[in-house]
Design a protein around this motif. Structure first.
Motif, short mmCIF file in Angstrom:
data_model
loop_
_atom_site.label_atom_id
_atom_site.label_comp_id
_atom_site.label_asym_id
_atom_site.label_seq_id
_atom_site.Cartn_x
_atom_site.Cartn_y
_atom_site.Cartn_z
N VAL A 154 0.86 -1.18 0.00
CA VAL A 154 0.00 0.00 0.00
C VAL A 154 0.90 1.23 0.00
N ASP A 188 1.12 5.34 -0.09
CA ASP A 188 0.41 6.61 0.12
C ASP A 188 1.28 7.50 0.97
N MET A 234 -5.44 1.25 5.62
CA MET A 234 -5.77 0.34 4.52
C MET A 234 -5.03 -0.98 4.66
N TYR A 258 -6.75 -3.03 7.31
CA TYR A 258 -7.98 -3.65 6.82
C TYR A 258 -7.66 -4.86 5.93
N CYS A 279 0.47 -7.44 4.19
CA CYS A 279 0.63 -6.07 3.70
C CYS A 279 1.85 -5.38 4.28
N PHE A 289 -4.62 3.84 -6.78
CA PHE A 289 -5.50 4.03 -5.62
C PHE A 289 -5.44 5.51 -5.30
N LYS A 299 -10.26 6.43 -3.90
CA LYS A 299 -10.26 6.49 -2.44
C LYS A 299 -11.65 6.90 -1.95
N PRO A 301 -13.70 -0.36 1.83
CA PRO A 301 -12.47 -1.13 1.63
C PRO A 301 -12.71 -2.55 1.12
N LEU A 319 -12.27 -2.56 -2.56
CA LEU A 319 -10.87 -2.56 -2.96
C LEU A 319 -10.29 -3.97 -2.83
#
Length: 144
Positions: A29, A31, A40, A43, A51, A104, A128, A132, A135
């Protein structure tokens, strides 16, 4: 589309995919908003995905090339190295050239954004702010 309409790609724009072969699904992820990236990733870990987070494009390149994620969720608007630049660099590296990369982003998926993202070798799009679980479903749609 209206701004309150949920938008999600139901299939890949480009035919990249991944096979797990008994391995856990690895998702990076990316960002520059550290709280958003961590949330995120948390989740997605509940969805049985392994992740990691990168807080910008340069970090995405470094982690992506060494960790070999199946999917990278790439923010677009980031300082220093934006999502387009990071994706370009990842596509140039043999270790990540076939990695699924999903934009994303807060950018609206109008025709121009869609064409621009496809032209920059993104495999899909997720705006966004949508739930979630949508996604997570998009990420899983790349599995073959």
């Amino acid at each position: 589309m209206h701004s309150n309409t949920i938008k999600i790609a139901s299939h890949p724009w480009i035919r990249r995919s991944f096979e797990l072969a008994g391995m856990p699904l690895r998702v990076l992820v990316v960002d520059d908003n550290q709280n958003a990236a961590a949330a995120m990733a948390s989740y997605l870990s509940f969805e049985s995905m392994e992740c990691r987070v990168a807080f910008g494009g340069l970090e995405a390149i470094a982690i992506g090339t060494h960790w070999a994620p199946h999917v990278i969720l790439m923010d677009i608007s980031m300082p220093e190295c934006n999502g387009y630049e990071a994706t370009f660099a990842l596509r140039q590296d043999s270790r990540t050239s076939e990695t699924v990369i999903v934009a994303f982003t807060a950018l609206d998926d109008d025709g121009d954004v869609h064409k621009h993202l496809v032209d920059h070798s993104f495999d899909g799009y997720s705006q966004k702010g949508q739930p979630p679980n949508m996604l997570a479903a998009l990420v899983m749609s790349f599995r073959h």
